[in-house]
Design a protein around this motif. Structure first.
Motif, PDB file in Angstrom:
ATOM      1  N   GLU A 185      -5.849  -1.128  22.172  1.00 50.37           N
ATOM      2  CA  GLU A 185      -4.559  -0.433  22.116  1.00 50.37           C
ATOM      3  C   GLU A 185      -3.758  -0.876  20.899  1.00 50.37           C
ATOM      4  O   GLU A 185      -3.127  -0.063  20.222  1.00 50.37           O
ATOM      5  N   GLN A 186      -3.778  -2.176  20.597  1.00 54.84           N
ATOM      6  CA  GLN A 186      -3.051  -2.677  19.440  1.00 54.84           C
ATOM      7  C   GLN A 186      -3.636  -2.116  18.140  1.00 54.84           C
ATOM      8  O   GLN A 186      -2.904  -1.692  17.238  1.00 54.84           O
ATOM      9  N   ALA A 187      -4.963  -2.119  18.050  1.00 53.93           N
ATOM     10  CA  ALA A 187      -5.622  -1.596  16.842  1.00 53.93           C
ATOM     11  C   ALA A 187      -5.386  -0.101  16.693  1.00 53.93           C
ATOM     12  O   ALA A 187      -5.210   0.402  15.574  1.00 53.93           O
ATOM     13  N   LYS A 188      -5.370   0.609  17.797  1.00 53.80           N
ATOM     14  CA  LYS A 188      -5.127   2.053  17.766  1.00 53.80           C
ATOM     15  C   LYS A 188      -3.743   2.340  17.179  1.00 53.80           C
ATOM     16  O   LYS A 188      -3.586   3.214  16.327  1.00 53.80           O
ATOM     17  N   GLY A 189      -2.754   1.600  17.609  1.00 52.63           N
ATOM     18  CA  GLY A 189      -1.408   1.789  17.090  1.00 52.63           C
ATOM     19  C   GLY A 189      -1.303   1.442  15.618  1.00 52.63           C
ATOM     20  O   GLY A 189      -0.652   2.156  14.840  1.00 52.63           O
ATOM     21  N   LEU A 190      -1.966   0.350  15.222  1.00 48.30           N
ATOM     22  CA  LEU A 190      -1.946  -0.060  13.827  1.00 48.30           C
ATOM     23  C   LEU A 190      -2.600   0.988  12.928  1.00 48.30           C
ATOM     24  O   LEU A 190      -2.063   1.367  11.878  1.00 48.30           O
ATOM     25  N   LEU A 191      -3.764   1.488  13.364  1.00 51.16           N
ATOM     26  CA  LEU A 191      -4.489   2.476  12.572  1.00 51.16           C
ATOM     27  C   LEU A 191      -3.707   3.777  12.471  1.00 51.16           C
ATOM     28  O   LEU A 191      -3.643   4.406  11.401  1.00 51.16           O
ATOM     29  N   ALA A 192      -3.113   4.192  13.575  1.00 49.78           N
ATOM     30  CA  ALA A 192      -2.336   5.434  13.582  1.00 49.78           C
ATOM     31  C   ALA A 192      -1.193   5.364  12.578  1.00 49.78           C
ATOM     32  O   ALA A 192      -0.920   6.327  11.856  1.00 49.78           O
ATOM     33  N   GLU A 193      -0.544   4.217  12.526  1.00 52.09           N
ATOM     34  CA  GLU A 193       0.594   4.064  11.627  1.00 52.09           C
ATOM     35  C   GLU A 193       0.145   4.014  10.161  1.00 52.09           C
ATOM     36  O   GLU A 193       0.784   4.578   9.284  1.00 52.09           O
ATOM     37  N   ARG A 194      -0.997   3.378   9.915  1.00 54.40           N
ATOM     38  CA  ARG A 194      -1.438   3.185   8.541  1.00 54.40           C
ATOM     39  C   ARG A 194      -2.058   4.432   7.916  1.00 54.40           C
ATOM     40  O   ARG A 194      -1.883   4.688   6.732  1.00 54.40           O
ATOM     41  N   VAL A 195      -2.822   5.194   8.703  1.00 55.55           N
ATOM     42  CA  VAL A 195      -3.487   6.364   8.126  1.00 55.55           C
ATOM     43  C   VAL A 195      -2.809   7.672   8.523  1.00 55.55           C
ATOM     44  O   VAL A 195      -3.313   8.752   8.249  1.00 55.55           O
ATOM     45  N   LYS A 196      -1.643   7.544   9.215  1.00 56.72           N
ATOM     46  CA  LYS A 196      -0.786   8.693   9.521  1.00 56.72           C
ATOM     47  C   LYS A 196      -1.489   9.742  10.379  1.00 56.72           C
ATOM     48  O   LYS A 196      -1.598  10.914  10.030  1.00 56.72           O
ATOM     49  N   VAL A 197      -2.014   9.286  11.520  1.00 56.98           N
ATOM     50  CA  VAL A 197      -2.580  10.200  12.508  1.00 56.98           C
ATOM     51  C   VAL A 197      -1.952   9.868  13.850  1.00 56.98           C
ATOM     52  O   VAL A 197      -1.287   8.846  14.005  1.00 56.98           O
ATOM     53  N   ASP A 198      -2.149  10.737  14.862  1.00 59.33           N
ATOM     54  CA  ASP A 198      -1.609  10.414  16.176  1.00 59.33           C
ATOM     55  C   ASP A 198      -2.529   9.422  16.881  1.00 59.33           C
ATOM     56  O   ASP A 198      -3.621   9.091  16.391  1.00 59.33           O
ATOM     57  N   LEU A 199      -2.095   8.935  18.040  1.00 62.84           N
ATOM     58  CA  LEU A 199      -2.829   7.871  18.723  1.00 62.84           C
ATOM     59  C   LEU A 199      -4.186   8.332  19.226  1.00 62.84           C
ATOM     60  O   LEU A 199      -5.150   7.568  19.215  1.00 62.84           O
ATOM     61  N   ASP A 200      -4.276   9.590  19.664  1.00 61.38           N
ATOM     62  CA  ASP A 200      -5.576  10.104  20.109  1.00 61.38           C
ATOM     63  C   ASP A 200      -6.569  10.140  18.956  1.00 61.38           C
ATOM     64  O   ASP A 200      -7.736   9.757  19.093  1.00 61.38           O
ATOM     65  N   GLN A 201      -6.124  10.599  17.789  1.00 60.88           N
ATOM     66  CA  GLN A 201      -7.002  10.642  16.622  1.00 60.88           C
ATOM     67  C   GLN A 201      -7.390   9.238  16.178  1.00 60.88           C
ATOM     68  O   GLN A 201      -8.538   8.991  15.795  1.00 60.88           O
TER      69      GLN A 201
END
Length: 260
Positions: free
Chosen positions: A192-208
């Motif tokens: 969950e933490q990595a998902k949030g970090l990745l979403a913020e960095r590559v500008k996608v939603d959490l599902d993506q």
């Protein structure tokens, strides 16, 4: 008849797919996410989620087919009401065809679920004999509860998940069971933490973001939690995960087994 045939074919394929993952060292978190996705496909619901009971007796979110379901599962835990909690407490399936009449039972959860776009909710227990280890939750935007046949299918899928979690007969050893569940639950937090970090960095939603993490883990044949940990520790650049093709696509349906 054609629809039923398609459903039976999909169900058989799903059981084979899930059974193929039950090998030494299989990825519990990814296994449970596959299960929630297949529930959506087979049962005709809009979303699915799965919670497990941790070593202290509390419920923890382990998987969800989409972010709406994940947030609604989290809401149940925060407000201490909802179908998952009732299912775990009673050990019986919860089938609600229309949330419009459930404000007395769930005064906080029912309006929240409707606001999220769901009109019916269902839950089946994950149990081994008399021991309940969690619940599988199903959400639909239509005012239609699962019929008796659907409940049997959902319960069968939940039973497969239970066997997967308790594979290699860990249930015969209480300490081994606690350790296995603890590891799986901790892995979920890291993901969950990595998902949030990745979403913020590559500008996608959490599902993506989650689909990108899964795709990278599968392409590199590594556990999902291990990839997530490397991303959080800075050992894996966000661009390496975010540059994968098909970043908006769902993970492919797989029927072949992965090596342990």
């Amino acid at each position: 008849m054609e629809v039923n045939t398609d459903r039976e074919r999909n169900l058989s394929r799903t059981f084979v797919e899930l059974a193929d993952t039950l090998v030494t060292g299989f990825d519990v978190v990814d296994f449970l996410h596959v299960l929630t996705e297949r529930c959506v496909e087979i049962l005709g619901v809009n979303a699915a989620g799965l919670m497990l009971i941790d070593e202290r007796g509390g419920l923890r979110i382990m998987a969800a087919s989409e972010e709406r379901a994940h947030l609604l599962e989290l809401f149940q835990l925060q407000k201490n009401e909802g179908p998952c909690l009732d299912c775990c407490r009673s050990g019986q399936a919860v089938v609600i065809a229309d949330l419009d009449g459930e404000e007395q039972r769930w005064p906080v959860f029912a309006p929240e679920a409707r606001a999220a776009g769901f009109r019916s909710v269902n839950a089946v227990p994950m149990r081994l004999r008399d021991t309940i280890i969690g619940a599988l939750n199903l959400f639909s935007s239509e005012g239609r509860g699962l019929d008796e046949a659907d409940v049997r299918v959902a319960q069968a899928l939940a039973d497969v998940a239970t066997i997967g979690i308790l594979h290699e007969r860990a249930a015969s050893d209480a300490q081994a069971l606690v350790g296995q569940l603890h590891t799986a639950l901790n892995s979920r937090v890291i993901i969950e933490q990595a998902k949030g970090l990745l979403a913020e960095r590559v500008k996608v939603d959490l599902d993506q973001a989650f689909r990108l993490l899964r795709s990278y883990a599968r392409q590199t044949n590594r556990p999902l939690a291990e990839v997530a940990r490397d991303l959080l520790d800075g050992q894996l650049p966000s661009g390496a995960v975010g540059s994968l093709p098909g970043r908006g696509d769902k993970a492919p349906h797989r029927t072949s087994s992965r090596p342990g």
